[in-house]
Design a protein around this motif. Structure first.
Motif, mmCIF file in Angstrom:
data_model
loop_
_atom_site.group_PDB
_atom_site.id
_atom_site.type_symbol
_atom_site.label_atom_id
_atom_site.label_comp_id
_atom_site.label_asym_id
_atom_site.label_seq_id
_atom_site.Cartn_x
_atom_site.Cartn_y
_atom_site.Cartn_z
ATOM 1 N N ASP A 105 -26.828 -1.970 -37.214
ATOM 2 C CA ASP A 105 -28.037 -2.759 -37.024
ATOM 3 C C ASP A 105 -29.122 -1.858 -36.440
ATOM 4 O O ASP A 105 -29.158 -1.602 -35.237
ATOM 5 C CB ASP A 105 -27.757 -3.939 -36.096
ATOM 6 C CG ASP A 105 -28.952 -4.870 -35.990
ATOM 7 O OD1 ASP A 105 -29.944 -4.646 -36.697
ATOM 8 O OD2 ASP A 105 -28.889 -5.829 -35.200
ATOM 9 N N TYR A 106 -29.998 -1.357 -37.328
ATOM 10 C CA TYR A 106 -31.070 -0.469 -36.891
ATOM 11 C C TYR A 106 -32.385 -1.208 -36.652
ATOM 12 O O TYR A 106 -33.350 -0.618 -36.195
ATOM 13 C CB TYR A 106 -31.305 0.624 -37.946
ATOM 14 C CG TYR A 106 -30.115 1.512 -38.196
ATOM 15 C CD1 TYR A 106 -29.698 2.440 -37.242
ATOM 16 C CD2 TYR A 106 -29.406 1.440 -39.385
ATOM 17 C CE1 TYR A 106 -28.615 3.269 -37.467
ATOM 18 C CE2 TYR A 106 -28.313 2.259 -39.623
ATOM 19 C CZ TYR A 106 -27.922 3.172 -38.668
ATOM 20 O OH TYR A 106 -26.838 3.984 -38.904
ATOM 21 N N GLU A 107 -32.407 -2.481 -36.984
ATOM 22 C CA GLU A 107 -33.674 -3.198 -36.998
ATOM 23 C C GLU A 107 -34.378 -3.197 -35.638
ATOM 24 O O GLU A 107 -35.597 -2.960 -35.564
ATOM 25 C CB GLU A 107 -33.467 -4.637 -37.462
ATOM 26 C CG GLU A 107 -34.754 -5.410 -37.643
ATOM 27 C CD GLU A 107 -34.486 -6.815 -38.133
ATOM 28 O OE1 GLU A 107 -34.814 -7.101 -39.301
ATOM 29 O OE2 GLU A 107 -33.940 -7.631 -37.351
ATOM 30 N N MET A 108 -33.655 -3.456 -34.569
ATOM 31 C CA MET A 108 -34.299 -3.512 -33.257
ATOM 32 C C MET A 108 -34.856 -2.156 -32.852
ATOM 33 O O MET A 108 -35.918 -2.074 -32.220
ATOM 34 C CB MET A 108 -33.323 -4.040 -32.204
ATOM 35 C CG MET A 108 -33.096 -5.531 -32.270
ATOM 36 S SD MET A 108 -34.633 -6.505 -32.199
ATOM 37 C CE MET A 108 -35.240 -6.073 -30.557
ATOM 38 N N ASP A 109 -34.164 -1.104 -33.219
ATOM 39 C CA ASP A 109 -34.675 0.237 -32.925
ATOM 40 C C ASP A 109 -35.976 0.481 -33.677
ATOM 41 O O ASP A 109 -36.967 0.969 -33.108
ATOM 42 C CB ASP A 109 -33.625 1.277 -33.311
ATOM 43 C CG ASP A 109 -34.048 2.696 -32.935
ATOM 44 O OD1 ASP A 109 -34.573 2.870 -31.816
ATOM 45 O OD2 ASP A 109 -33.863 3.608 -33.747
ATOM 46 N N PHE A 110 -35.990 0.126 -34.974
ATOM 47 C CA PHE A 110 -37.218 0.258 -35.759
ATOM 48 C C PHE A 110 -38.327 -0.621 -35.176
ATOM 49 O O PHE A 110 -39.490 -0.206 -35.091
ATOM 50 C CB PHE A 110 -36.970 -0.157 -37.216
ATOM 51 C CG PHE A 110 -36.065 0.774 -37.967
ATOM 52 C CD1 PHE A 110 -36.143 2.141 -37.801
ATOM 53 C CD2 PHE A 110 -35.134 0.275 -38.870
ATOM 54 C CE1 PHE A 110 -35.316 3.002 -38.510
ATOM 55 C CE2 PHE A 110 -34.308 1.118 -39.581
ATOM 56 C CZ PHE A 110 -34.396 2.484 -39.396
ATOM 57 N N TYR A 111 -37.957 -1.830 -34.798
ATOM 58 C CA TYR A 111 -38.933 -2.788 -34.260
ATOM 59 C C TYR A 111 -39.581 -2.263 -32.983
ATOM 60 O O TYR A 111 -40.819 -2.291 -32.845
ATOM 61 C CB TYR A 111 -38.227 -4.115 -34.002
ATOM 62 C CG TYR A 111 -38.980 -5.093 -33.133
ATOM 63 C CD1 TYR A 111 -40.083 -5.788 -33.611
ATOM 64 C CD2 TYR A 111 -38.569 -5.343 -31.824
ATOM 65 C CE1 TYR A 111 -40.767 -6.694 -32.816
ATOM 66 C CE2 TYR A 111 -39.241 -6.241 -31.018
ATOM 67 C CZ TYR A 111 -40.338 -6.911 -31.509
ATOM 68 O OH TYR A 111 -41.017 -7.808 -30.713
ATOM 69 N N MET A 112 -38.786 -1.779 -32.047
ATOM 70 C CA MET A 112 -39.323 -1.303 -30.776
ATOM 71 C C MET A 112 -40.224 -0.089 -30.976
ATOM 72 O O MET A 112 -41.296 0.029 -30.368
ATOM 73 C CB MET A 112 -38.180 -0.975 -29.816
ATOM 74 C CG MET A 112 -37.318 -2.173 -29.433
ATOM 75 S SD MET A 112 -38.265 -3.513 -28.669
ATOM 76 C CE MET A 112 -38.793 -2.720 -27.136
ATOM 77 N N LYS A 113 -39.816 0.824 -31.844
ATOM 78 C CA LYS A 113 -40.621 2.024 -32.086
ATOM 79 C C LYS A 113 -41.921 1.682 -32.811
ATOM 80 O O LYS A 113 -42.999 2.195 -32.468
ATOM 81 C CB LYS A 113 -39.808 3.038 -32.898
ATOM 82 C CG LYS A 113 -38.674 3.678 -32.110
ATOM 83 C CD LYS A 113 -37.879 4.649 -32.972
ATOM 84 C CE LYS A 113 -36.757 5.293 -32.161
ATOM 85 N NZ LYS A 113 -35.925 6.206 -32.997
ATOM 86 N N PHE A 114 -41.828 0.813 -33.808
ATOM 87 C CA PHE A 114 -43.029 0.426 -34.548
ATOM 88 C C PHE A 114 -44.006 -0.315 -33.649
ATOM 89 O O PHE A 114 -45.222 -0.045 -33.668
ATOM 90 C CB PHE A 114 -42.650 -0.449 -35.745
ATOM 91 C CG PHE A 114 -43.816 -0.830 -36.619
ATOM 92 C CD1 PHE A 114 -44.283 0.042 -37.584
ATOM 93 C CD2 PHE A 114 -44.443 -2.062 -36.472
ATOM 94 C CE1 PHE A 114 -45.367 -0.305 -38.394
ATOM 95 C CE2 PHE A 114 -45.520 -2.415 -37.265
ATOM 96 C CZ PHE A 114 -45.984 -1.526 -38.231
ATOM 97 N N VAL A 138 -49.674 -0.723 -32.161
ATOM 98 C CA VAL A 138 -50.668 -1.543 -31.466
ATOM 99 C C VAL A 138 -52.095 -1.008 -31.583
ATOM 100 O O VAL A 138 -53.034 -1.767 -31.867
ATOM 101 C CB VAL A 138 -50.273 -1.738 -29.987
ATOM 102 C CG1 VAL A 138 -51.418 -2.359 -29.191
ATOM 103 C CG2 VAL A 138 -49.032 -2.623 -29.886
ATOM 104 N N PRO A 139 -52.344 0.285 -31.396
ATOM 105 C CA PRO A 139 -53.725 0.781 -31.473
ATOM 106 C C PRO A 139 -54.387 0.595 -32.833
ATOM 107 O O PRO A 139 -55.617 0.652 -32.931
ATOM 108 C CB PRO A 139 -53.580 2.273 -31.152
ATOM 109 C CG PRO A 139 -52.298 2.398 -30.433
ATOM 110 C CD PRO A 139 -51.405 1.366 -31.027
ATOM 111 N N PHE A 140 -53.583 0.371 -33.881
ATOM 112 C CA PHE A 140 -54.124 0.294 -35.232
ATOM 113 C C PHE A 140 -54.261 -1.139 -35.744
ATOM 114 O O PHE A 140 -54.669 -1.347 -36.887
ATOM 115 C CB PHE A 140 -53.232 1.091 -36.186
ATOM 116 C CG PHE A 140 -53.059 2.532 -35.781
ATOM 117 C CD1 PHE A 140 -54.033 3.469 -36.078
ATOM 118 C CD2 PHE A 140 -51.938 2.940 -35.080
ATOM 119 C CE1 PHE A 140 -53.891 4.794 -35.695
ATOM 120 C CE2 PHE A 140 -51.770 4.267 -34.695
ATOM 121 C CZ PHE A 140 -52.763 5.191 -35.005
#
Length: 261
Positions: free
Chosen positions: A52-61, A66-68
């Motif tokens: 389950d990589y989704e949460m890792d991707f979610y937190m990094k993204f 946010v600035p964009f």
């Protein structure tokens, strides 16, 4: 599982019509290759259905995006749709409510003469039957919104471990991008690992899945027919990128018709 081979847009629409005789609603997904390695799985599970990589991707993204963003997403699911839109792996698998858009997706980057040996394919999904088959809101005749509490409690980021569900469900979500609107996008949401299987490998898949195979020899013909009825790059990718692609394609076609290279 119902399987039909087609050679032109007319036979494609006839196949769709025949499937709709037994389904109230269909969703469509075009894929460039009809082979067993190109399964109906979300991008987060293409390499492994055990992690389950989704949460890792979610937190990094979330930290970097946010600035964009002109407006911050309101929920985890809003973030997931934005991630999906920008190519970050999620548990969402894209479908379209438009059969011709799905057909264009299937052949967009293909040609009759390309070295790829496989035909293309459009998968047809009965979303109501999918959800009924797994007793998810089985008495409803509409597709649930991904933001609903019952979906979040089972599929959400804080859902308890060990929930006995190993299949995707059909959902609708936020129309938070021009692309989703243009492509008439809808989704199947997959559960967390480890109990993940490709949609065509789930129990009773023949009840809710059919496939239309686009013969490689017919790809150029079908692509021209779609262009002639207004299904082109701008149908898939609204904005300047699509305009550029259309101009380049039309320029190449004019050169060919004039005897150029």
């Amino acid at each position: 599982m119902n399987r039909v081979e087609i050679q032109d847009v007319g036979s494609y629409l006839l196949a769709i019509a025949s499937f709709l005789e037994s389904s109230k609603r269909l969703w469509y997904r075009g894929q460039s290759k009809d082979n067993t390695e190109y399964k109906l799985l979300p991008s987060s599970f293409r390499n492994s259905t055990d992690e389950d990589y989704e949460m890792d991707f979610y937190m990094k993204f979330k930290a970097k995006a946010v600035p964009f963003l002109e407006k911050l997403p309101n929920s985890f699911w809003d973030w997931l749709f934005i991630m999906q839109h920008h190519g970050v792996p999620t548990r969402l698998l894209d479908w379209s409510e438009d059969a011709l858009i799905a057909l264009m997706f299937a052949i967009e980057y293909r040609s009759t003469t390309d070295p790829i040996e496989f035909d293309a394919v459009v998968w047809c999904l009965d979303p109501l039957e999918l959800n009924r088959n797994f007793n998810f809101q089985s008495t409803r005749n509409n597709i649930p919104n991904i933001e609903s509490e019952d979906i979040t409690s089972i599929f959400g980021p804080e859902s308890p471990p060990g929930v006995p569900i190993n299949h995707p469900i059909a959902v609708i979500g936020s129309l938070n991008s021009e692309r989703i609107i243009a492509q008439k996008g809808v989704f199947t949401l997959f559960p967390k690992p480890p109990s993940v299987r490709a949609l065509e490998e789930t129990n009773n898949a023949d009840r809710f899945l059919s496939k239309i195979v686009i013969k490689k020899s017919a790809i150029d013909t079908i692509k021209k027919q779609l262009y002639n009825i207004g299904i082109n790059e701008s149908s898939l990718y609204p904005g300047l990128d699509a305009i550029g692609k259309i101009i380049i394609r039309e320029h190449k076609e004019n050169l060919l018709s004039a005897g150029g290279v």
